[in-house]
Scaffold this active site. Structure first.
Site, PDB file in Angstrom:
ATOM      1  N   ARG A 101     -19.219   0.813   9.840  1.00  0.00           N
ATOM      2  CA  ARG A 101     -19.514   2.246   9.596  1.00  0.00           C
ATOM      3  C   ARG A 101     -18.993   2.657   8.220  1.00  0.00           C
ATOM      4  O   ARG A 101     -18.125   1.991   7.656  1.00  0.00           O
ATOM      5  CB  ARG A 101     -18.848   3.112  10.672  1.00  0.00           C
ATOM      6  CG  ARG A 101     -17.332   3.026  10.652  1.00  0.00           C
ATOM      7  CD  ARG A 101     -16.682   4.073  11.533  1.00  0.00           C
ATOM      8  NE  ARG A 101     -15.234   3.895  11.603  1.00  0.00           N
ATOM      9  CZ  ARG A 101     -14.374   4.471  10.781  1.00  0.00           C
ATOM     10  NH1 ARG A 101     -14.795   5.249   9.800  1.00  0.00           N
ATOM     11  NH2 ARG A 101     -13.071   4.252  10.912  1.00  0.00           N
ATOM     12  N   ILE A 138      -5.101  -7.229  10.848  1.00  0.00           N
ATOM     13  CA  ILE A 138      -5.334  -8.458  11.601  1.00  0.00           C
ATOM     14  C   ILE A 138      -5.051  -8.199  13.074  1.00  0.00           C
ATOM     15  O   ILE A 138      -4.053  -7.561  13.419  1.00  0.00           O
ATOM     16  CB  ILE A 138      -4.441  -9.599  11.051  1.00  0.00           C
ATOM     17  CG1 ILE A 138      -4.783  -9.835   9.569  1.00  0.00           C
ATOM     18  CG2 ILE A 138      -4.654 -10.871  11.851  1.00  0.00           C
ATOM     19  CD1 ILE A 138      -4.016 -10.959   8.918  1.00  0.00           C
ATOM     20  N   HIS A 142      -3.631  -9.341  15.544  1.00  0.00           N
ATOM     21  CA  HIS A 142      -2.567 -10.212  16.042  1.00  0.00           C
ATOM     22  C   HIS A 142      -1.248  -9.535  15.706  1.00  0.00           C
ATOM     23  O   HIS A 142      -1.143  -8.903  14.652  1.00  0.00           O
ATOM     24  CB  HIS A 142      -2.642 -11.580  15.359  1.00  0.00           C
ATOM     25  CG  HIS A 142      -1.500 -12.489  15.717  1.00  0.00           C
ATOM     26  ND1 HIS A 142      -1.461 -13.170  16.912  1.00  0.00           N
ATOM     27  CD2 HIS A 142      -0.357 -12.800  15.056  1.00  0.00           C
ATOM     28  CE1 HIS A 142      -0.329 -13.870  16.961  1.00  0.00           C
ATOM     29  NE2 HIS A 142       0.354 -13.664  15.849  1.00  0.00           N
ATOM     30  N   LYS A 195     -14.929   7.813   6.785  1.00  0.00           N
ATOM     31  CA  LYS A 195     -15.120   9.218   7.138  1.00  0.00           C
ATOM     32  C   LYS A 195     -13.837   9.988   6.881  1.00  0.00           C
ATOM     33  O   LYS A 195     -12.749   9.417   6.803  1.00  0.00           O
ATOM     34  CB  LYS A 195     -15.452   9.338   8.624  1.00  0.00           C
ATOM     35  CG  LYS A 195     -16.873   8.917   8.932  1.00  0.00           C
ATOM     36  CD  LYS A 195     -17.228   9.229  10.355  1.00  0.00           C
ATOM     37  CE  LYS A 195     -16.729   8.134  11.273  1.00  0.00           C
ATOM     38  NZ  LYS A 195     -17.312   8.143  12.597  1.00  0.00           N
ATOM     39  N   GLU A 202      -8.085  -2.869   2.669  1.00  0.00           N
ATOM     40  CA  GLU A 202      -6.967  -2.960   3.602  1.00  0.00           C
ATOM     41  C   GLU A 202      -7.396  -3.702   4.848  1.00  0.00           C
ATOM     42  O   GLU A 202      -8.373  -3.330   5.483  1.00  0.00           O
ATOM     43  CB  GLU A 202      -6.534  -1.567   4.037  1.00  0.00           C
ATOM     44  CG  GLU A 202      -5.986  -0.727   2.941  1.00  0.00           C
ATOM     45  CD  GLU A 202      -5.669   0.650   3.474  1.00  0.00           C
ATOM     46  OE1 GLU A 202      -5.169   0.768   4.595  1.00  0.00           O
ATOM     47  OE2 GLU A 202      -5.959   1.606   2.749  1.00  0.00           O
ATOM     48  N   GLY A 246       0.867  -1.176   0.000  1.00  0.00           N
ATOM     49  CA  GLY A 246       0.000   0.000   0.000  1.00  0.00           C
ATOM     50  C   GLY A 246       0.896   1.216   0.000  1.00  0.00           C
ATOM     51  O   GLY A 246       1.948   1.222  -0.630  1.00  0.00           O
ATOM     52  N   THR A 275      -1.581  -2.500   8.049  1.00  0.00           N
ATOM     53  CA  THR A 275      -2.646  -3.060   7.215  1.00  0.00           C
ATOM     54  C   THR A 275      -2.030  -3.776   6.025  1.00  0.00           C
ATOM     55  O   THR A 275      -0.979  -3.386   5.533  1.00  0.00           O
ATOM     56  CB  THR A 275      -3.598  -1.959   6.684  1.00  0.00           C
ATOM     57  OG1 THR A 275      -2.843  -0.983   5.973  1.00  0.00           O
ATOM     58  CG2 THR A 275      -4.363  -1.308   7.804  1.00  0.00           C
TER      59      THR A 275
HETATM   60  C1  LIG Z   1     -10.333  -0.338  10.733  1.00  0.00           C
HETATM   61  C2  LIG Z   1      -9.912   0.744   9.791  1.00  0.00           C
HETATM   62  C3  LIG Z   1     -10.723   1.861   9.639  1.00  0.00           C
HETATM   63  C4  LIG Z   1     -10.360   2.898   8.777  1.00  0.00           C
HETATM   64  N1  LIG Z   1     -11.184   3.983   8.640  1.00  0.00           N
HETATM   65  C5  LIG Z   1     -10.835   4.998   7.816  1.00  0.00           C
HETATM   66  C6  LIG Z   1     -11.676   6.149   7.663  1.00  0.00           C
HETATM   67  O1  LIG Z   1     -12.765   6.252   8.236  1.00  0.00           O
HETATM   68  N2  LIG Z   1     -11.246   7.144   6.840  1.00  0.00           N
HETATM   69  C7  LIG Z   1     -10.040   7.080   6.178  1.00  0.00           C
HETATM   70  O2  LIG Z   1      -9.706   8.005   5.464  1.00  0.00           O
HETATM   71  N3  LIG Z   1      -9.248   5.990   6.276  1.00  0.00           N
HETATM   72  C8  LIG Z   1      -9.616   4.959   7.081  1.00  0.00           C
HETATM   73  N4  LIG Z   1      -8.782   3.868   7.216  1.00  0.00           N
HETATM   74  C9  LIG Z   1      -7.654   3.716   6.300  1.00  0.00           C
HETATM   75  C10 LIG Z   1      -6.360   4.252   6.789  1.00  0.00           C
HETATM   76  O3  LIG Z   1      -6.327   5.574   6.397  1.00  0.00           O
HETATM   77  C11 LIG Z   1      -5.307   3.400   6.067  1.00  0.00           C
HETATM   78  O4  LIG Z   1      -5.219   2.168   6.670  1.00  0.00           O
HETATM   79  C12 LIG Z   1      -3.979   4.084   5.977  1.00  0.00           C
HETATM   80  O5  LIG Z   1      -4.078   4.994   4.950  1.00  0.00           O
HETATM   81  C13 LIG Z   1      -2.824   3.122   5.677  1.00  0.00           C
HETATM   82  O6  LIG Z   1      -2.792   2.769   4.327  1.00  0.00           O
HETATM   83  P1  LIG Z   1      -1.528   2.112   3.640  1.00  0.00           P
HETATM   84  O7  LIG Z   1      -1.277   0.803   4.320  1.00  0.00           O
HETATM   85  O8  LIG Z   1      -1.933   1.938   2.198  1.00  0.00           O
HETATM   86  O9  LIG Z   1      -0.416   3.055   3.815  1.00  0.00           O
HETATM   87  C14 LIG Z   1      -9.146   2.819   8.062  1.00  0.00           C
HETATM   88  C15 LIG Z   1      -8.325   1.693   8.223  1.00  0.00           C
HETATM   89  C16 LIG Z   1      -8.681   0.670   9.080  1.00  0.00           C
HETATM   90  C17 LIG Z   1      -7.780  -0.518   9.242  1.00  0.00           C
END
Ligand SMILES: Cc1cc2nc3c(=O)[nH]c(=O)nc-3n(C[C@H](O)[C@H](O)[C@H](O)COP(=O)(O)O)c2cc1C
Length: 146
Positions: free
Chosen positions: A103, A81, A83, A106, A78, A14, A26
């Site tokens: 949800r 986990i 763990h 956001k 994404e 990512g 992630t």
């Molecule tokens: C449980 C969970 C909820 C998330 N909720 C949002 C969200 O509401 N809004 C948002 O912009 N990104 C959300 N993210 C995404 C994160 O911004 C994202 O994991 C982060 O950009 C890392 O991405 P990368 O691994 O590609 O760098 C969420 C990620 C997870 C794991």
């Protein structure tokens, strides 16, 4: 019915913000897997179970969509986990069963608010996945095939 949704694919890179900014690593599923989501599969945050290279099955939370906070241009799936792994798992096979919706995605005013929301998602997922209606998926045959 969109759920449960089963998906598997090789973990791709990512933007690597996951672990650095958010303290929440992630694993991203490849584009084909994202494109194979049913048409009416809403973007947002989901929970379910996941395994890596046919290993142990763990609880997971998954974000599907455009990550408004980071203004991504490509839709992503994404998986975080619940763990702690010793190593990252790029190139390994990730299997997920998606069981419930938490949800919509956001935008947040600060990184801190995003982190709080994710922490809350994780707590909710932990509780929900202990319910009898979900727990049986942990041993689903989808996770058993090598
Ligand atoms: C449980 C969970 C909820 C998330 N909720 C949002 C969200 O509401 N809004 C948002 O912009 N990104 C959300 N993210 C995404 C994160 O911004 C994202 O994991 C982060 O950009 C890392 O991405 P990368 O691994 O590609 O760098 C969420 C990620 C997870 C794991």
């Amino acid at each position: 019915m969109v759920l449960p949704h089963f998906a598997k694919g090789e973990v791709v890179k990512g933007f690597s913000r996951g672990s650095k900014d958010l303290g929440c690593p992630t694993a991203n599923l490849p584009e084909e897997v994202v494109n194979n989501l049913p048409k009416n599969f809403e973007t947002g945050v989901y929970y379910g179970f996941a395994s890596v290279d046919s290993g142990e099955v763990y609880k997971m939370v998954m974000s599907v969509g455009w990550n408004p906070f980071y203004k991504n241009e490509k839709k992503s799936m994404e998986v975080h986990i619940l763990h702690e792994f010793e190593q990252d798992f790029y190139g390994k096979e990730l299997r997920v069963v998606v069981l419930g919706y938490l949800r919509p995605e956001k935008n947040f005013n600060s990184l801190d608010d995003l982190i709080k929301a994710i922490r809350d998602d994780i707590n909710q997922a932990r509780l929900k996945l202990d319910l009898p209606e979900f727990i049986s998926y942990k041993t689903h045959k989808f996770f058993l095939d090598k």
